[in-house]
Motif scaffolding. Structure first.
Motif, PDB file in Angstrom:
ATOM      1  N   ASP A 180       0.798  -1.237   0.000  1.00  0.00           N
ATOM      2  CA  ASP A 180       0.000   0.000   0.000  1.00  0.00           C
ATOM      3  C   ASP A 180       0.824   1.276   0.000  1.00  0.00           C
ATOM      4  O   ASP A 180       0.274   2.373  -0.185  1.00  0.00           O
ATOM      5  CB  ASP A 180      -0.995   0.005   1.174  1.00  0.00           C
ATOM      6  N   ASP A 181       2.138   1.170   0.189  1.00  0.00           N
ATOM      7  CA  ASP A 181       2.991   2.356   0.151  1.00  0.00           C
ATOM      8  C   ASP A 181       3.828   2.425  -1.117  1.00  0.00           C
ATOM      9  O   ASP A 181       4.738   3.247  -1.234  1.00  0.00           O
ATOM     10  CB  ASP A 181       3.906   2.389   1.380  1.00  0.00           C
ATOM     11  N   ALA A 182       3.548   1.560  -2.078  1.00  0.00           N
ATOM     12  CA  ALA A 182       4.371   1.486  -3.295  1.00  0.00           C
ATOM     13  C   ALA A 182       4.183   2.726  -4.166  1.00  0.00           C
ATOM     14  O   ALA A 182       3.062   3.247  -4.284  1.00  0.00           O
ATOM     15  CB  ALA A 182       4.009   0.241  -4.092  1.00  0.00           C
ATOM     16  N   PRO A 183       5.233   3.218  -4.821  1.00  0.00           N
ATOM     17  CA  PRO A 183       5.140   4.400  -5.696  1.00  0.00           C
ATOM     18  C   PRO A 183       4.537   4.020  -7.051  1.00  0.00           C
ATOM     19  O   PRO A 183       5.214   3.441  -7.907  1.00  0.00           O
ATOM     20  CB  PRO A 183       6.600   4.846  -5.832  1.00  0.00           C
ATOM     21  N   LEU A 184       3.297   4.348  -7.281  1.00  0.00           N
ATOM     22  CA  LEU A 184       2.585   3.886  -8.467  1.00  0.00           C
ATOM     23  C   LEU A 184       3.167   4.445  -9.763  1.00  0.00           C
ATOM     24  O   LEU A 184       3.055   3.810 -10.812  1.00  0.00           O
ATOM     25  CB  LEU A 184       1.105   4.238  -8.356  1.00  0.00           C
ATOM     26  N   ASP A 185       3.784   5.618  -9.701  1.00  0.00           N
ATOM     27  CA  ASP A 185       4.401   6.172 -10.910  1.00  0.00           C
ATOM     28  C   ASP A 185       5.499   5.254 -11.442  1.00  0.00           C
ATOM     29  O   ASP A 185       5.766   5.228 -12.651  1.00  0.00           O
ATOM     30  CB  ASP A 185       5.006   7.550 -10.614  1.00  0.00           C
ATOM     31  N   SER A 214       7.372  -1.828  -2.642  1.00  0.00           N
ATOM     32  CA  SER A 214       7.101  -1.039  -1.443  1.00  0.00           C
ATOM     33  C   SER A 214       8.093   0.109  -1.386  1.00  0.00           C
ATOM     34  O   SER A 214       9.232  -0.014  -1.869  1.00  0.00           O
ATOM     35  CB  SER A 214       7.229  -1.898  -0.178  1.00  0.00           C
ATOM     36  N   ALA A 215       7.676   1.208  -0.779  1.00  0.00           N
ATOM     37  CA  ALA A 215       8.601   2.315  -0.546  1.00  0.00           C
ATOM     38  C   ALA A 215       9.654   1.936   0.482  1.00  0.00           C
ATOM     39  O   ALA A 215      10.711   2.577   0.559  1.00  0.00           O
ATOM     40  CB  ALA A 215       7.829   3.550  -0.078  1.00  0.00           C
ATOM     41  N   ASP A 216       9.381   0.898   1.251  1.00  0.00           N
ATOM     42  CA  ASP A 216      10.299   0.424   2.281  1.00  0.00           C
ATOM     43  C   ASP A 216      10.906  -0.905   1.807  1.00  0.00           C
ATOM     44  O   ASP A 216      10.245  -1.951   1.852  1.00  0.00           O
ATOM     45  CB  ASP A 216       9.538   0.215   3.588  1.00  0.00           C
TER      46      ASP A 216
END
Length: 483
Positions: free
Chosen positions: A262-267, A422-424
Motif C-alpha cells: 500500500d505504500d508502493a510508488p505507483l508512478d 514497497s517504498a520500504d
C-alpha cells in the motif's frame, strides 16, 4: 557468420560429431509469425539420428571431461564473444522466427545469452571443484552426456543457460531446440565450430518432442536431461527418465504474482508492471502475470494500467517503433484467445484488449495486450499459465502484516517468480521471504541484473536451478575421497 537473410534458409542436416549430417526424416516448416509465410524447412529427425548424436557425445566425453577447467571456461567465453560479434544477424533471425521486435532482440535475445555465459564462466573461476573435509576431500566431477531440450520463446538464452554450465562442468551436450524456432540453433552450431569446440562436445538434432526428444531422454548413455517447457512436457520427461534413474532439471513456467503493497510508488510500479507482464508479448516463463493490489488502490491502478497498455504498439518486428510483435504461431495465438474467452465467461472484467484480431492487422499471429480485473482465485485466469499478453489484476484487503497479499500471491500451484513493491525495501524483502517462489524481485530488479543468482521454481514450476554456480551444480557428480 552469414547475414541474417542467409541464415534464414532451408536446413536438411544435423550437427553431429563435428560435421553436418543429412537427415533421413521428413521436413518441418518454420513460419514467420508476422507474415504467416513459411521461411524455411528443417529436419523432422528420426530416433536413430538422435541416438547417433548421443553416441557422438558419449565418445567425446572422456577427453572433454579430462580437459582442464580453465580451458573449458575459455571456450564458453569465446562463445559469448562470438554471440556479441554476430548480435545484429542473430537478432534478425529471432525476430523472423519468434516475432520479438528486432531492436529489443539484440539485447534480450543475444546480448543476454552472452551475459549469462560470462556470468557462468566467472562463477566457475571460484567454484569448489575440490574442497577439504575432515576425513579427506570432496570433488565435483563431470556428470556425463547432457541432453538440453529448449523452448522457442527465448531460444538462445535458454540454450546458453544450459550449454554454458554443462560445458564448463565437463559434460558433452546434445541440443534439441524447439522445432518452432530452430534457425538460431543452427547459427549457434556454426559459431561452436568457428570457435573450435572439439567434435562431439556439442551436437544439434532438430525434430519433434515425441520422436527426437523422447529418444534422447530414453537413451541409457545420457546422464542429465535439462528441459525448459510446459508442465506436461516436464512430466513426460520425468516419466521417461525414471527407469534409467536419469537426473532431470525442469523449468516449467509459472503464474507469477507481482505484489503491490500500500505504500508502493505507483508512478514507478505501473510502467514496470506493464513491462514485466508484456515483455515478448507475454511469452516469458517468468512473466509477472498477476498484479496483486490493495483494494483501496484498485481503481487508480486500473486506470493507470489501461492507459499504459493501450499505448503499446503492435506491429512488424522490424519496425523500430514497435513495442510488441506477434505471438509465435497460430496455435499459440488461438490458445491465448481461448484463455481470454474463458476469463470473460468466468466473469472477469476486461479493461483493455480482447481476443479479436487487432484492427488493421489482418495478417500475422497478433494478439492485443489485454488486462482483466475482478479475477478471483478460483478462476482459470488466476491459476493457468496463458503465455501471452494477458494480465490479471487481483485485489486484497490490507492489514494483518501483509498476510492477505502473501496468501493471494501463494494461491497457485506454481512458484517460479514473483515481484514485491514497497517504498520500504525491508518491508518488501520481508514479504518476499514469505512468497513460495524461486526468484522474488524487489522493486523492479530483473533476472538479467543478477545472472549469478539461481533461477528455478517451487511446485509445478519445476526441479533444479539454472545460472551461476547453481547452474553448474546440476551437471556435476559429487565424490567423497576419504582417507
Amino acid at each position: 557468420m552469414s547475414t541474417a537473410t542467409a541464415l534464414i534458409a532451408d536446413r536438411a542436416q544435423n550437427w553431429v560429431g563435428g560435421r553436418w549430417v543429412t537427415s533421413a526424416g521428413e521436413t518441418i516448416p518454420v513460419a514467420n509469425p508476422a507474415t504467416e509465410q513459411v521461411v524455411a524447412r528443417v529436419p523432422a529427425s528420426t530416433a536413430a539420428e538422435a541416438e547417433a548424436a548421443v553416441a557422438a557425445a558419449s565418445e567425446a566425453w572422456p577427453v572433454w571431461a579430462a580437459t582442464p577447467v580453465a580451458e573449458r571456461i575459455r571456450f564458453v567465453r569465446r562463445l559469448a564473444d562470438a554471440l556479441d560479434r554476430n548480435a545484429e544477424e542473430l537478432a534478425g533471425v529471432i525476430a523472423t522466427e519468434v516475432g520479438m521486435p528486432r531492436h529489443v532482440a539484440v539485447a534480450a535475445q543475444v546480448g543476454l545469452p552472452a551475459q549469462a555465459l560470462r556470468a557462468t564462466a566467472e562463477a566457475a573461476e571460484s567454484y569448489p571443484w575440490s574442497e577439504p573435509v575432515a576425513a579427506g576431500e570432496v570433488r565435483r566431477e563431470p556428470a556425463g552426456v547432457v541432453v538440453a531440450i529448449t523452448p522457442w520463446n527465448m531460444p538462445l538464452y535458454q540454450i546458453a543457460a544450459k550449454l554454458g554450465p554443462a560445458l564448463i562442468a565437463g559434460c558433452t551436450v546434445v541440443l534439441k531446440p524447439s522445432e518452432v524456432a530452430p534457425l538460431n540453433a543452427y547459427a549457434l552450431a556454426e559459431l561452436m565450430h568457428e570457435i573450435g569446440v572439439p567434435p562431439g562436445v556439442f551436437n544439434l538434432v532438430v525434430g519433434t518432442g515425441p520422436v527426437v526428444g523422447e529418444a534422447l531422454v530414453r537413451d541409457p548413455r545420457v546422464s542429465v536431461v535439462s528441459l525448459t517447457g510446459s508442465v506436461g512436457s516436464g512430466a513426460r520427461v520425468a516419466e521417461l527418465a525414471a527407469p534409467g534413474i536419469t537426473r532431470v532439471c525442469l523449468e516449467l513456467g509459472g503464474k507469477s504474482a507481482n505484489v503491490v503493497l500500500d505504500d508502493a510508488p505507483l508512478d514507478v510500479v505501473v510502467p514496470a508492471a506493464v513491462q514485466q507482464a508484456f515483455f515478448n508479448s507475454g511469452q516469458a516463463c517468468n512473466a509477472l502475470t498477476r498484479l496483486v493490489v490493495p483494494e483501496h488502490l484498485h481503481d487508480e491502478i486500473c486506470e493507470r494500467l489501461s492507459e499504459a497498455v493501450s499505448a503499446l504498439r503492435l506491429g512488424d518486428p522490424f519496425d523500430v517503433g514497435v513495442d510488441l510483435g506477434p505471438l509465435v504461431s497460430d496455435r499459440q495465438r488461438d490458445t491465448v484467445r481461448g484463455h481470454v474467452h474463458r476469463a470473460l465467461t468466468d466473469g472477469a472484467r476486461m479493461l483493455v484488449g480482447g481476443p479479436d484480431q487487432p484492427e488493421g492487422m489482418p495478417v500475422g499471429f497478433y494478439h492485443r495486450p489485454t488486462v482483466f480485473t475482478d479475477v478471483t482465485p478460483n478462476m482459470a485466469l488466476a491459476q493457468e499459465e496463458v503465455f501471452g499478453p494477458v494480465l490479471a489484476v487481483q485485489t486484497y484487503r490490507g492489514g494483518s502484516g501483509d498476510s492477505a497479499a502473501v496468501d493471494l500471491a501463494n494461491s497457485t500451484e506454481y512458484g517460479l517468480a514473483a515481484g514485491v513493491w514497497s517504498a520500504d525495501p525491508e518491508r518488501a524483502r520481508a514479504v518476499g521471504a514469505r512468497l513460495r517462489a524461486g526468484q522474488v524481485k524487489i522493486n523492479g530488479v530483473r533476472t538479467r541484473d543478477s545472472l549469478d543468482a539461481p533461477f528455478g521454481g517451487y511446485g509445478r514450476s519445476g526441479l533444479g536451478r539454472e545460472l551461476g554456480s547453481f547452474g553448474i551444480d546440476e551437471f556435476v557428480e559429487i565424490k567423497s575421497l576419504l582417507g
